[in-house]
Design a protein around this motif. Structure first.
Motif, PDB file in Angstrom:
ATOM      1  N   LYS A 456       0.842  -1.187   0.000  1.00 57.64           N
ATOM      2  CA  LYS A 456       0.000   0.000   0.000  1.00 57.64           C
ATOM      3  C   LYS A 456       0.880   1.241   0.000  1.00 57.64           C
ATOM      4  CE  LYS A 456      -4.089  -1.863   0.028  1.00 57.64           C
ATOM      5  NZ  LYS A 456      -4.982  -1.677  -1.141  1.00 57.64           N
ATOM      6  N   ALA A 457       0.449   2.252  -0.735  1.00 58.83           N
ATOM      7  CA  ALA A 457       1.201   3.501  -0.794  1.00 58.83           C
ATOM      8  C   ALA A 457       0.213   4.667  -0.775  1.00 58.83           C
ATOM      9  CB  ALA A 457       2.054   3.552  -2.054  1.00 58.83           C
ATOM     10  N   LYS A 458       0.630   5.769  -0.203  1.00 60.97           N
ATOM     11  CA  LYS A 458      -0.264   6.919  -0.075  1.00 60.97           C
ATOM     12  C   LYS A 458       0.119   8.030  -1.040  1.00 60.97           C
ATOM     13  CE  LYS A 458      -1.830   6.302   4.693  1.00 60.97           C
ATOM     14  NZ  LYS A 458      -1.958   6.916   6.037  1.00 60.97           N
ATOM     15  N   VAL A 459      -0.905   8.618  -1.632  1.00 55.49           N
ATOM     16  CA  VAL A 459      -0.757   9.819  -2.442  1.00 55.49           C
ATOM     17  C   VAL A 459      -1.719  10.847  -1.872  1.00 55.49           C
ATOM     18  CG1 VAL A 459      -0.998  10.851  -4.720  1.00 55.49           C
ATOM     19  CG2 VAL A 459      -0.129   8.520  -4.504  1.00 55.49           C
ATOM     20  N   ASP A 460      -1.174  11.962  -1.383  1.00 47.94           N
ATOM     21  CA  ASP A 460      -1.978  13.011  -0.751  1.00 47.94           C
ATOM     22  C   ASP A 460      -2.847  12.450   0.378  1.00 47.94           C
ATOM     23  OD1 ASP A 460      -0.929  14.912  -2.466  1.00 47.94           O
ATOM     24  OD2 ASP A 460      -2.528  14.667  -3.939  1.00 47.94           O
ATOM     25  N   VAL A 467       4.285  -0.318  -4.796  1.00 41.79           N
ATOM     26  CA  VAL A 467       5.284  -1.388  -4.864  1.00 41.79           C
ATOM     27  C   VAL A 467       6.543  -0.972  -4.108  1.00 41.79           C
ATOM     28  CG1 VAL A 467       4.586  -2.525  -7.011  1.00 41.79           C
ATOM     29  CG2 VAL A 467       6.051  -0.499  -7.123  1.00 41.79           C
ATOM     30  N   ASN A 468       7.163  -1.961  -3.483  1.00 47.13           N
ATOM     31  CA  ASN A 468       8.537  -1.818  -3.037  1.00 47.13           C
ATOM     32  C   ASN A 468       9.405  -2.317  -4.184  1.00 47.13           C
ATOM     33  OD1 ASN A 468       7.803  -0.982  -0.379  1.00 47.13           O
ATOM     34  ND2 ASN A 468       7.390  -3.115   0.137  1.00 47.13           N
ATOM     35  N   ILE A 469      10.422  -1.550  -4.535  1.00 50.61           N
ATOM     36  CA  ILE A 469      11.237  -1.868  -5.705  1.00 50.61           C
ATOM     37  C   ILE A 469      12.584  -2.418  -5.251  1.00 50.61           C
ATOM     38  CG2 ILE A 469      12.311  -0.943  -7.791  1.00 50.61           C
ATOM     39  CD1 ILE A 469      10.122   1.199  -7.821  1.00 50.61           C
ATOM     40  N   TYR A 470      12.931  -3.581  -5.792  1.00 48.94           N
ATOM     41  CA  TYR A 470      14.168  -4.289  -5.443  1.00 48.94           C
ATOM     42  C   TYR A 470      15.134  -4.252  -6.623  1.00 48.94           C
ATOM     43  CZ  TYR A 470      11.810  -6.339  -1.364  1.00 48.94           C
ATOM     44  OH  TYR A 470      11.153  -6.531  -0.174  1.00 48.94           O
ATOM     45  N   ALA A 491       6.466   2.931  -3.364  1.00 45.32           N
ATOM     46  CA  ALA A 491       6.262   3.789  -4.538  1.00 45.32           C
ATOM     47  C   ALA A 491       4.839   3.598  -5.049  1.00 45.32           C
ATOM     48  CB  ALA A 491       7.256   3.427  -5.637  1.00 45.32           C
ATOM     49  N   PRO A 492       4.050   4.663  -5.160  1.00 48.24           N
ATOM     50  CA  PRO A 492       2.713   4.514  -5.741  1.00 48.24           C
ATOM     51  C   PRO A 492       2.817   3.892  -7.134  1.00 48.24           C
ATOM     52  CG  PRO A 492       2.956   6.668  -4.724  1.00 48.24           C
ATOM     53  CD  PRO A 492       4.323   6.049  -4.740  1.00 48.24           C
ATOM     54  N   LEU A 493       1.938   2.972  -7.423  1.00 50.21           N
ATOM     55  CA  LEU A 493       2.062   2.181  -8.639  1.00 50.21           C
ATOM     56  C   LEU A 493       2.080   3.040  -9.889  1.00 50.21           C
ATOM     57  CD1 LEU A 493       2.364  -0.748  -9.443  1.00 50.21           C
ATOM     58  CD2 LEU A 493      -0.117  -0.952  -9.481  1.00 50.21           C
ATOM     59  N   LYS A 497       6.637   3.394 -12.692  1.00 47.39           N
ATOM     60  CA  LYS A 497       7.188   3.238 -14.048  1.00 47.39           C
ATOM     61  C   LYS A 497       8.178   4.354 -14.392  1.00 47.39           C
ATOM     62  CE  LYS A 497       3.057   5.405 -16.066  1.00 47.39           C
ATOM     63  NZ  LYS A 497       1.856   5.144 -16.912  1.00 47.39           N
ATOM     64  N   TYR A 498       7.981   5.524 -13.823  1.00 43.06           N
ATOM     65  CA  TYR A 498       8.907   6.626 -14.099  1.00 43.06           C
ATOM     66  C   TYR A 498      10.269   6.378 -13.452  1.00 43.06           C
ATOM     67  CZ  TYR A 498       4.416   8.771 -15.230  1.00 43.06           C
ATOM     68  OH  TYR A 498       3.170   9.019 -15.749  1.00 43.06           O
ATOM     69  N   TYR A 499      10.259   5.740 -12.296  1.00 40.52           N
ATOM     70  CA  TYR A 499      11.515   5.425 -11.623  1.00 40.52           C
ATOM     71  C   TYR A 499      12.277   4.340 -12.384  1.00 40.52           C
ATOM     72  CZ  TYR A 499       8.848   7.706  -7.886  1.00 40.52           C
ATOM     73  OH  TYR A 499       8.084   8.575  -7.162  1.00 40.52           O
ATOM     74  N   ILE A 500      11.538   3.337 -12.868  1.00 38.76           N
ATOM     75  CA  ILE A 500      12.190   2.282 -13.643  1.00 38.76           C
ATOM     76  C   ILE A 500      12.663   2.824 -14.984  1.00 38.76           C
ATOM     77  CG2 ILE A 500      11.953  -0.057 -14.549  1.00 38.76           C
ATOM     78  CD1 ILE A 500      11.802   0.312 -11.449  1.00 38.76           C
TER      79      ILE A 500
END
Length: 646
Positions: A456-460, A467-470, A491-493, A497-500
Motif C-alpha cells: 500500500k502507498a499513499k498519495v496526498d 510497490v517496493n522496488i528491489y 512507490a505509488p504504482l 514506471k517513471y523510476y524504472i
C-alpha cells in the motif's frame, strides 16, 4: 554427533515451539483430508452450499482445489506438472477443460505448473477424471504437502546436461504421491528442485530442498541445498550425493525430519528454513545422514552456475539437432485456446512434447524447422522473442485471483513493460523484471534484476496500490542465487514506471554491447548504495517531469566507496556545478570543503530560473554548517516526489 543427541536437539527445538498449535493444525485433527476428497462427487451433486467450511478453507486444497473469494463459488485447480513436462495430448486435455469449464483461462506459474480457474464444484469430478485419464492431476498440490518438483525443462536433451535427472524426479514423487501418510502431513508446504545441468533454468537454489549438479573427486553428483523459500536462498548442507540412490535416500530423510520435527505453531515461521535456523545446518545434515543410514560425502564443487539465455534467442538447439522454440507468455496469462494451439503445433512441427519454465513461458520441443513454425498465426500474438522487457517478465496472480494480493499485479507488470518499450526501446540486452503481488513473493521478486513487491502507498494521504522496488537479485552466482535489496519503498504504482524508466535510461546509456542488466548492475550500480540508486531514479523522474534539461546520472568510476554521506555531498556538488557551471567550494577533501569558513554562492542567484525543490536540495546538501547538512537521501526524497503537493 551421536544419534540420541541429534534427535534430542531436534526434539528440544520442536518442543520449544509446540506450546501452542496454529489453527490449521487444530483443523487437521478434525478428519482425514481423504474424507473431503471422497465427498467431491456428493458436493458436485448438491452444489457449493453443501461444502463444509473446513473443506473449502483447507481439506480440498490438499488436492489442489482452491475456493477463491475473488471468484465467488468458483474454484482454482492447481495442476501437478512434474518438472514442467507436458505431452501434446496432456496439453490438449488441459486446454479443453479450460475452454469448457474455466472461461478459457489458464495461469502459468513460476514453478513451471499451470492452474485452471473459474471452475464450478459441479464440474470438478468430470475435470479431474479427464485430466487423470492422460496422467495429469492436482493431488497434493496445495497447502501442507510436497509440491510439484521442479527440474531443468530440457534435462538430457540440452547440450549442457551432465546428469539426466528427470527420472530421479519421478522416483522422488513415488515416495509421497498418493501416499496417505504424506497427505497434509507436513507443518507447511515443501518445495523441491533437481537439476543435472550446468545452466540454472529452474531457480535451483531457492527451494526447501535443492539437488544441484556438482563434482567431487572427479565424479559428478548433486550438492544438497536446504532452507530456501520466497526471499531466502537455500544454503549448502555440505552434502554430496553420488548417485540416484543417495538422492532418494537424502530426500526421504529430509522430508521425514521436517514431518517429525517441523514447527507447528506460527505458520509464518514453520517452513524448513526456521527449523534449520533453530538447530543449525550441521545438525540437520547430521540428522539426514543418520536417518538415511548413509555417511554422505561432504559437498563438492557446485557446477550449476550458468544463466539461461534461451528466452533471449527465442529457441535453443537440442542434442538431436532439433530445437526447443520459445513462447513468451506475458505475466503467465494464457488460455485454453492458446494451449490448444500449442498442442497442435507441438504435434505438427515438433515431437509432441511441451515444456513449461519458471518464467511463465513455454517451449515447443523437437522442432526440426523453426522458421516454418514461426510463420504460424499463433506467433503473431505470442512472440518467440519479445523485447528485453517482456522476454523474462514474471507476475504472480494478484488481487484478481489471490486473497493475499495487494495489487492487481499481472496487468501492472504488462503495462510497465509496454511503457518502457515505448519510452526506452532496447534493441539488445537482458532485463529480468519479476512481480509479486504481496510479501509472500510468489513472483520471486527478490531474485529479479528489478523486482516489485506489492504494498500500500499513499498519495496526498489517500492509500492506494504501490510497490517496493528491489534491485540486484541473481539466479546464479559463485555461491548460488542471491537476493536483491530494496531501493525504493512504497512507490505509488502509477509513478513506479517513471523510476524504472530512469534505470532503463541509464542502462541504455552506459551498458556495453549485449550486456545484461545483471552485468551492468555488477559493473556500475553495485558501486553505489541502494539509497543512492533509488534517489537518483526518483530525481531523474522528477527532472523529466519538470522538463529540467540537466544531464546527470551514474558513472562507471566511483570514488565515494558506498558511503551514503559521501554520496550525498558528492551529488550536491555535481548538481551545483551542472546548473551553475562553477564549483560550490574552491577546494575539497574527503567529500567536504577544505575551507570551513567558505560559503557557496546562493544557487538561485546564479541560476534564477532553477526549480525551487532542486535549489532547496542543493542548499541542504552543501550548507556551510556541516552540522546542518543532509547526510542521508531519505531527508531529500520528500522534495522530489512527483505526487507531493506543491
Amino acid at each position: 554427533m551421536e544419534l540420541l543427541s541429534i534427535m534430542e536437539l531436534l526434539q528440544k527445538a520442536f518442543e520449544a515451539r509446540s506450546k501452542k498449535l496454529n489453527k490449521i493444525e487444530k483443523l487437521k485433527a478434525l478428519k482425514s483430508p481423504q474424507e473431503a476428497f471422497e465427498k467431491l462427487e456428493e458436493y458436485a451433486q448438491n452444489g457449493y452450499a453443501s461444502i463444509p467450511d473446513e473443506d473449502k478453507s483447507y481439506f480440498l486444497k490438499c488436492f489442489g482445489i482452491y475456493d477463491r473469494a475473488a471468484t465467488p463459488e468458483r474454484f482454482m485447480l492447481k495442476l501437478r506438472i512434474p518438472g514442467g513436462y507436458l505431452s501434446a495430448q496432456q496439453a490438449q486435455v488441459i486446454a479443453e477443460c479450460a475452454q469448457e469449464f474455466g472461461q478459457d483461462y489458464i495461469d502459468l506459474t513460476t514453478r513451471a505448473q499451470c492452474e485452471l480457474r473459474y471452475l464450478r464444484i459441479e464440474d470438478l469430478p468430470t475435470i479431474i477424471k479427464r485430466l487423470k485419464a492422460v496422467g495429469v492431476d492436482a493431488y497434493q498440490t496445495g497447502v501442507d504437502n510436497i509440491r510439484g518438483i521442479m527440474a531443468d525443462p530440457f534435462d538430457d536433451r540440452a547440450f549442457d546436461n551432465v546428469l539426466p535427472s528427470f527420472h530421479i524426479l519421478k522416483k522422488m514423487q513415488e515416495i509421497f504421491l498418493y501416499n496417505h501418510e504424506w497427505i497434509s502431513a507436513l507443518p507447511r508446504k515443501f518445495n523441491t528442485a533437481i537439476t543435472g545441468n550446468l545452466t540454472n533454468r529452474c531457480n535451483a537454489f531457492c527451494h526447501d530442498a535443492s539437488f544441484v549438479l556438482a563434482q567431487k573427486d572427479g565424479r559428478y553428483g548433486y550438492n544438497l541445498y536446504l532452507g530456501g523459500r520466497v526471499g531466502v536462498v537455500g544454503k549448502s548442507a555440505d552434502i554430496f550425493l553420488e548417485n540416484e540412490d543417495e538422492v532418494l535416500a537424502a530426500f526421504g530423510a529430509i522430508i521425514e525430519i521436517f514431518k517429525e520435527f517441523g514447527f507447528r505453531d506460527n505458520r509464518n515461521k514453520n517452513r524448513l528454513h526456521f527449523l534449520i535456523e533453530a538447530v543449525g545446518m550441521q545438525t540437520i545434515a547430521d540428522a539426514i545422514r543418520t536417518k538415511a543410514s548413509i555417511e554422505f560425502a561432504t559437498a563438492g564443487i557446485t557446477m550449476t552456475k550458468l544463466d539461461a539465455y534461451e528466452a533471449d534467442q527465442g529457441k535453443v538447439q537440442l542434442r538431436d539437432g532439433s530445437f526447443g522454440v520459445h513462447v513468451v507468455v506475458p505475466s503467465g496469462i494464457f488460455s485454453g485456446s492458446a494451449m490448444q494451439n500449442v498442442a497442435h503445433l507441438a504435434q505438427t512441427y515438433g515431437d509432441a512434447q511441451i515444456r513449461l519454465d519458471m518464467e511463465q513461458s513455454i517451449y515447443i520441443m523437437g522442432v526440426q524447422d523453426p522458421s516454418s513454425l514461426l510463420k504460424e498465426p499463433f506467433f503473431q500474438e505470442y512472440k518467440h522473442v519479445s523485447s528485453p522487457y517482456f522476454n523474462h517478465l514474471i507476475a504472480c496472480a494478484g488481487t484478481q485471483h489471490c486473497p493475499f494480493g495487494v495489487i492487481e499485479n499481472k496487468n501492472d507488470a504488462i503495462e510497465m513493460a509496454r511503457y518502457l518499450e515505448q519510452k526506452v526501446p532496447l534493441q539488445e540486452g537482458r532485463l529480468r523484471m519479476y512481480w509479486s503481488a504481496c510479501v509472500k513473493g510468489c513472483g520471486i521478486h527478490g531474485l529479479a534484476d528489478i523486482g516489485f513487491e506489492g504494498c500500500k502507498a499513499k498519495v496526498d494521504g489517500i492509500s492506494g496500490s504501490g510497490v517496493n522496488i528491489y534491485l540486484g537479485g541473481k539466479l546464479t552466482s559463485e555461491d548460488g542465487a542471491s537476493e536483491g535489496r530494496t531501493i525504493i519503498k512504497g512507490a505509488p504504482l502509477e509513478y513506479a514506471k517513471y523510476y524504472i524508466e530512469s534505470l532503463a535510461l541509464e542502462y541504455k546509456r552506459l551498458s556495453k554491447p549485449s550486456e545484461s542488466f545483471e552485468a551492468f548492475n555488477k559493473r556500475v550500480l553495485s558501486q553505489y548504495t541502494h539509497a543512492y540508486i533509488g534517489f537518483v531514479a526518483i530525481l531523474q523522474a522528477y527532472m523529466r517531469a519538470k522538463n529540467i534539461e540537466v544531464t546527470f546520472g551514474f558513472e562507471t568510476k566511483v570514488r565515494t566507496g558506498k558511503n551514503e554521506e559521501f554520496e550525498v555531498f558528492e551529488l550536491g556538488r555535481k548538481l551545483y556545478y551542472r546548473f551553475s557551471k562553477q564549483e560550490a567550494y574552491t577546494a575539497y577533501d574527503r567529500f567536504t570543503n577544505v575551507n570551513k569558513r567558505e560559503k557557496p554562492q546562493n544557487i538561485k542567484k546564479l541560476v534564477p530560473n532553477i526549480d525551487d525543490n532542486i535549489a532547496w536540495i542543493i542548499d541542504m546538501i552543501l550548507d556551510p554548517n556541516e552540522n546542518k547538512r543532509a547526510v542521508v537521501f531519505s531527508e531529500l526524497i520528500p522534495f522530489i516526489l512527483l505526487y507531493s503537493k506543491e
